[in-house]
Enzyme design. Structure first.
Site, PDB file in Angstrom:
ATOM      1  N   GLY A  80      37.642  71.514  28.859  1.00  0.00           N
ATOM      2  CA  GLY A  80      37.286  72.879  28.683  1.00  0.00           C
ATOM      3  C   GLY A  80      36.003  73.363  29.609  1.00  0.00           C
ATOM      4  O   GLY A  80      35.705  74.704  29.295  1.00  0.00           O
ATOM      5  N   TRP A  82      36.400  74.683  32.664  1.00  0.00           N
ATOM      6  CA  TRP A  82      36.629  76.156  33.192  1.00  0.00           C
ATOM      7  C   TRP A  82      36.945  77.021  32.272  1.00  0.00           C
ATOM      8  O   TRP A  82      36.562  78.328  32.389  1.00  0.00           O
ATOM      9  CB  TRP A  82      38.350  75.789  33.921  1.00  0.00           C
ATOM     10  CG  TRP A  82      37.861  75.255  35.321  1.00  0.00           C
ATOM     11  CD1 TRP A  82      37.200  74.486  35.785  1.00  0.00           C
ATOM     12  CD2 TRP A  82      38.801  75.614  36.299  1.00  0.00           C
ATOM     13  NE1 TRP A  82      37.270  74.094  36.971  1.00  0.00           N
ATOM     14  CE2 TRP A  82      38.308  74.998  37.565  1.00  0.00           C
ATOM     15  CE3 TRP A  82      39.901  76.332  36.908  1.00  0.00           C
ATOM     16  CZ2 TRP A  82      38.731  74.758  38.749  1.00  0.00           C
ATOM     17  CZ3 TRP A  82      40.466  76.111  37.812  1.00  0.00           C
ATOM     18  CH2 TRP A  82      39.999  75.737  38.960  1.00  0.00           C
ATOM     19  N   ASP A 108      46.898  72.841  27.035  1.00  0.00           N
ATOM     20  CA  ASP A 108      47.061  71.549  27.422  1.00  0.00           C
ATOM     21  C   ASP A 108      47.832  70.691  26.593  1.00  0.00           C
ATOM     22  O   ASP A 108      48.053  71.229  25.632  1.00  0.00           O
ATOM     23  CB  ASP A 108      45.580  70.928  27.277  1.00  0.00           C
ATOM     24  CG  ASP A 108      45.217  69.698  28.179  1.00  0.00           C
ATOM     25  OD1 ASP A 108      44.859  69.792  29.401  1.00  0.00           O
ATOM     26  OD2 ASP A 108      45.862  68.558  28.044  1.00  0.00           O
ATOM     27  N   ASP A 124      53.193  72.055  26.143  1.00  0.00           N
ATOM     28  CA  ASP A 124      53.576  71.851  27.510  1.00  0.00           C
ATOM     29  C   ASP A 124      54.023  72.944  28.206  1.00  0.00           C
ATOM     30  O   ASP A 124      54.936  73.720  28.152  1.00  0.00           O
ATOM     31  CB  ASP A 124      54.608  70.912  27.471  1.00  0.00           C
ATOM     32  CG  ASP A 124      55.079  70.167  28.884  1.00  0.00           C
ATOM     33  OD1 ASP A 124      54.774  70.683  30.002  1.00  0.00           O
ATOM     34  OD2 ASP A 124      56.087  69.517  28.838  1.00  0.00           O
ATOM     35  N   ASP A 148      43.623  73.647  37.210  1.00  0.00           N
ATOM     36  CA  ASP A 148      42.859  72.498  37.894  1.00  0.00           C
ATOM     37  C   ASP A 148      43.487  70.985  37.608  1.00  0.00           C
ATOM     38  O   ASP A 148      42.683  70.169  37.531  1.00  0.00           O
ATOM     39  CB  ASP A 148      41.400  72.415  37.385  1.00  0.00           C
ATOM     40  CG  ASP A 148      40.323  71.408  38.123  1.00  0.00           C
ATOM     41  OD1 ASP A 148      40.569  71.683  39.459  1.00  0.00           O
ATOM     42  OD2 ASP A 148      39.556  70.896  37.587  1.00  0.00           O
ATOM     43  N   LYS A 188      44.656  73.741  42.041  1.00  0.00           N
ATOM     44  CA  LYS A 188      44.310  72.551  42.927  1.00  0.00           C
ATOM     45  C   LYS A 188      45.382  72.111  43.479  1.00  0.00           C
ATOM     46  O   LYS A 188      46.396  71.766  43.030  1.00  0.00           O
ATOM     47  CB  LYS A 188      43.549  71.733  42.004  1.00  0.00           C
ATOM     48  CG  LYS A 188      43.097  70.194  42.868  1.00  0.00           C
ATOM     49  CD  LYS A 188      42.155  69.545  42.135  1.00  0.00           C
ATOM     50  CE  LYS A 188      42.452  68.926  40.755  1.00  0.00           C
ATOM     51  NZ  LYS A 188      41.347  68.085  40.098  1.00  0.00           N
TER      52      LYS A 188
END
Length: 239
Positions: A80, A82, A108, A124, A148, A188
């Site tokens: 959490g 971000w 998540d 998902d 990320d 990322k």
């Protein structure tokens, strides 16, 4: 008390960790790195849920995609950190009087501890209908999609690179489905060359695509972040 001008005691001592029985050398190195990481200490002092928060702070300080009133989706949002940064910057908690109030939605595979100003859902994002669910929760499209995420490490660099590129490609596909025109995608990736197809798709779908390694990213890490701004719309995302 007299001020210490000698410099002694002003530099933090490096913590060394001995390898305990039953602990792998890699685990010992990770623990030692955590104990000596200034960003880990800053995160604790500032109340962030992880040092990764500073990566988003540094990216947004440069590119300014988190503005009051913006609608944000954070993929793989646990734990959490971000979300915390996004809430403050888009004013999702309404703390900035007179500024537009944004929305922050995280998804998540695991539950995330409640955070004022953010909505966290167990989902998902690669499942059928996930994009529809997110648009329903937002009552529209997102202005920013963040990721990320990193695939579980196999210990083999090339394999890990391919896995995280595949994960980033899936996140990009999701962003294509939920982003508003003009929106931003931040994700990322790992340096390694296999992301050429991803980069080409992003350059076709966005006005500007930049790869950057924020200062908070560890120097010994191969990670970098792609920041794609000015989404052109779903019609421009076909291969």
């Amino acid at each position: 008390m007299a001020e210490n001008t000698s410099g002694r005691g002003q530099r933090e001592l490096k913590v060394k960790v001995k390898t305990a029985r039953g602990r792998k050398l890699s685990s010992t190195r990770w623990l030692e790195r955590q104990l000596n990481d200034p960003y880990v200490h800053r995160a604790r002092a500032d109340g962030y849920r992880g040092r990764a928060a500073y990566k988003l702070i540094e990216l947004d300080d440069r590119f300014r995609f988190l503005r009051p009133g913006v609608r944000v989706v954070d993929l793989g949002c646990a734990p959490g950190g971000w979300l915390q940064v996004a809430v403050a910057r888009v004013n999702a908690d309404g703390a900035k009087a007179g500024k537009p109030v944004g929305r922050v939605l995280g998804v998540d595979l695991q539950e995330v501890a409640a955070l004022a100003g953010a909505e966290a859902h167990v989902l998902d994002f690669m499942a059928d209908g996930a994009d529809d669910a997110v648009r329903d929760w937002l009552n529209g499209r997102a202005d920013v999609v963040l990721s990320d995420m990193a695939a579980a490490s196999s210990g083999h660099r090339n394999t890990d690179h391919l896995r995280i590129v595949a994960l980033c490609e899936a996140a990009a596909d999701f962003a294509f489905d939920v982003l508003e025109e003009g929106g931003t995608f931040v994700a990322k990736v790992l340096q390694g060359g296999a992301e050429a197809t991803l980069q080409a798709r992003l350059k076709k779908a966005f006005d500007r695509v930049i790869n950057v390694k924020p200062p908070a990213s560890r120097s010994d890490s191969a990670e970098k972040y792609v920041v794609a701004t000015g989404f052109r719309g779903r019609a421009d995302t076909a291969d």
